[in-house]
Design a protein around this motif. Structure first.
Motif, PDB file in Angstrom:
ATOM      1  N   TRP A  65    -131.950  39.273 -13.609  1.00  0.00           N
ATOM      2  CA  TRP A  65    -133.245  38.982 -12.977  1.00  0.00           C
ATOM      3  C   TRP A  65    -134.409  38.973 -13.959  1.00  0.00           C
ATOM      4  CZ3 TRP A  65    -130.065  43.008 -11.241  1.00  0.00           C
ATOM      5  CH2 TRP A  65    -130.374  44.286 -11.711  1.00  0.00           C
ATOM      6  N   GLU A  66    -134.209  39.561 -15.150  1.00  0.00           N
ATOM      7  CA  GLU A  66    -135.286  39.509 -16.150  1.00  0.00           C
ATOM      8  C   GLU A  66    -135.053  38.326 -17.081  1.00  0.00           C
ATOM      9  OE1 GLU A  66    -137.935  41.275 -16.188  1.00  0.00           O
ATOM     10  OE2 GLU A  66    -137.400  42.895 -14.808  1.00  0.00           O
ATOM     11  N   GLU A  67    -136.123  37.877 -17.739  1.00  0.00           N
ATOM     12  CA  GLU A  67    -135.980  36.730 -18.649  1.00  0.00           C
ATOM     13  C   GLU A  67    -135.435  37.126 -20.013  1.00  0.00           C
ATOM     14  OE1 GLU A  67    -139.237  34.057 -19.300  1.00  0.00           O
ATOM     15  OE2 GLU A  67    -139.372  33.649 -17.147  1.00  0.00           O
ATOM     16  N   VAL A  68    -135.899  38.272 -20.513  1.00  0.00           N
ATOM     17  CA  VAL A  68    -135.431  38.779 -21.812  1.00  0.00           C
ATOM     18  C   VAL A  68    -135.456  40.299 -21.739  1.00  0.00           C
ATOM     19  CG1 VAL A  68    -136.314  36.882 -23.260  1.00  0.00           C
ATOM     20  CG2 VAL A  68    -137.784  38.832 -22.746  1.00  0.00           C
ATOM     21  N   SER A  76    -129.861  35.489 -18.993  1.00  0.00           N
ATOM     22  CA  SER A  76    -130.995  35.181 -18.119  1.00  0.00           C
ATOM     23  C   SER A  76    -130.991  33.727 -17.653  1.00  0.00           C
ATOM     24  CB  SER A  76    -132.318  35.485 -18.827  1.00  0.00           C
ATOM     25  OG  SER A  76    -132.584  34.490 -19.786  1.00  0.00           O
ATOM     26  N   ALA A  77    -131.813  33.469 -16.650  1.00  0.00           N
ATOM     27  CA  ALA A  77    -131.910  32.119 -16.083  1.00  0.00           C
ATOM     28  C   ALA A  77    -132.418  31.124 -17.121  1.00  0.00           C
ATOM     29  CB  ALA A  77    -132.829  32.139 -14.858  1.00  0.00           C
ATOM     30  N   VAL A  78    -133.364  31.544 -17.948  1.00  0.00           N
ATOM     31  CA  VAL A  78    -133.879  30.649 -18.997  1.00  0.00           C
ATOM     32  C   VAL A  78    -132.736  30.214 -19.915  1.00  0.00           C
ATOM     33  CG1 VAL A  78    -135.476  30.497 -20.950  1.00  0.00           C
ATOM     34  CG2 VAL A  78    -136.061  31.895 -18.978  1.00  0.00           C
ATOM     35  N   ARG A  81    -130.512  27.735 -18.103  1.00  0.00           N
ATOM     36  CA  ARG A  81    -131.137  26.403 -18.009  1.00  0.00           C
ATOM     37  C   ARG A  81    -131.071  25.690 -19.353  1.00  0.00           C
ATOM     38  NH1 ARG A  81    -135.375  24.913 -13.886  1.00  0.00           N
ATOM     39  NH2 ARG A  81    -135.361  23.331 -15.472  1.00  0.00           N
ATOM     40  N   GLU A  82    -131.288  26.440 -20.410  1.00  0.00           N
ATOM     41  CA  GLU A  82    -131.269  25.831 -21.738  1.00  0.00           C
ATOM     42  C   GLU A  82    -129.899  25.226 -22.056  1.00  0.00           C
ATOM     43  OE1 GLU A  82    -131.045  28.342 -25.205  1.00  0.00           O
ATOM     44  OE2 GLU A  82    -132.643  27.203 -26.161  1.00  0.00           O
ATOM     45  N   ALA A 112    -134.671  35.498  -9.029  1.00  0.00           N
ATOM     46  CA  ALA A 112    -135.052  35.100 -10.390  1.00  0.00           C
ATOM     47  C   ALA A 112    -134.507  33.713 -10.716  1.00  0.00           C
ATOM     48  CB  ALA A 112    -134.517  36.121 -11.399  1.00  0.00           C
ATOM     49  N   SER A 116    -136.734  30.230 -11.398  1.00  0.00           N
ATOM     50  CA  SER A 116    -136.664  29.503 -12.668  1.00  0.00           C
ATOM     51  C   SER A 116    -136.173  28.070 -12.473  1.00  0.00           C
ATOM     52  CB  SER A 116    -135.739  30.217 -13.637  1.00  0.00           C
ATOM     53  OG  SER A 116    -134.409  29.894 -13.306  1.00  0.00           O
TER      54      SER A 116
END
Ligand code: PGA
Length: 234
Positions: A65-68, A76-78, A81-82, A112, A116
């Motif tokens: 649920w956190e980005e980093v 993470s979701a970022v 997605r990348e 989260a 995103s």
């Protein structure tokens, strides 16, 4: 209809590339059904590259649920997605059973991911003892109402006693559970639990069954492709 293949902890990147190359050939020309595969994290890139320029989508099996930050072992979701993932599965019963996942952590992961821009397949389902005790409705209500409401949310109803056991819910049991879930929240609901080319026709033809989350049978190109064909409009 959506047919999603949950590979669990199966297929290296090399195996994934070969599988995806064969799957895209096998499904060429199939229309009217959304198809997605959910490889392990380390195989996501291979799947995304092999399935680029096809309609077959790629998702991951979990997300934090956190980005980093200091969350050893999490992704993470970022990051997803990348790498090219469009969606993520959260709250699978194996995560709940073996890794301490709860309704709360499942909801946080889902929120989260949705925020995103990932789609989410959130898994719900009762244990065999809960079904026998007449608690199926109560369990599903608790699990479903914990989830965030979102137009990109899909729920997978997976009775835990039917996962990897060869015991499938009867079409009536599936229809009843799907209707119950749809009474709580207006989202697509997939059925999961020992879906095979043999069980898929009866399950996918039930009212309120919007597709399938397929485990074991998604690891074989032919059986997964046949399930996709069964889901496609005649
Ligand atoms: P199964 O698994 O099809 O092997 O029963 C389904 C799932 O766990 O998503």
């Amino acid at each position: 209809m959506l047919i999603a293949g949950n590979w669990k902890m199966n297929k290296t990147a090399e195996e994934t590339a070969g599988f995806c190359a064969a799957l895209k050939r096998r499904l060429t020309g199939l229309e009217g059904v959304d198809v997605a595969v959910f490889p392990p994290f380390t195989s996501l890139r291979a799947a995304v590259l092999e399935l680029a320029e096809t309609e077959i989508a790629v998702g991951a099996q979990n997300v934090h649920w956190e980005e980093v930050g200091a969350f050893t072992g999490e992704v993470s979701a970022v990051m997803l997605r990348e790498v090219g993932a469009y969606a993520v599965i959260v709250g699978h019963s194996e995560r709940r059973q073996y890794f301490g996942e709860t309704d709360e952590t499942t909801a946080r992961r889902a929120a989260a991911a949705l925020e995103s821009g990932l789609s989410v397949i959130a898994c719900v389902g009762e244990l065999e003892a809960e079904r026998e005790a007449g608690e199926t409705g109560e369990v599903l209500r608790r699990q479903v109402l914990a989830l965030p409401e979102d137009s990109e949310l899909v729920i997978a109803y997976e009775p835990v006693w039917a996962i990897g056991t060869g015991k499938t819910a009867t079409p009536d049991q599936a229809r009843e559970a799907h209707a119950f879930i749809k009474g709580l929240v207006d989202v697509p609901v997939l059925y999961g639990g020992s879906v095979t080319p043999e069980t898929a026709p009866d399950l996918l033809s039930q009212d309120g069954v919007d597709g399938a989350l397929v485990g074991g049978a998604s690891l074989d190109v032919e059986s997964f492709a046949v399930i996709c064909e069964i889901a496609a409009p005649a």
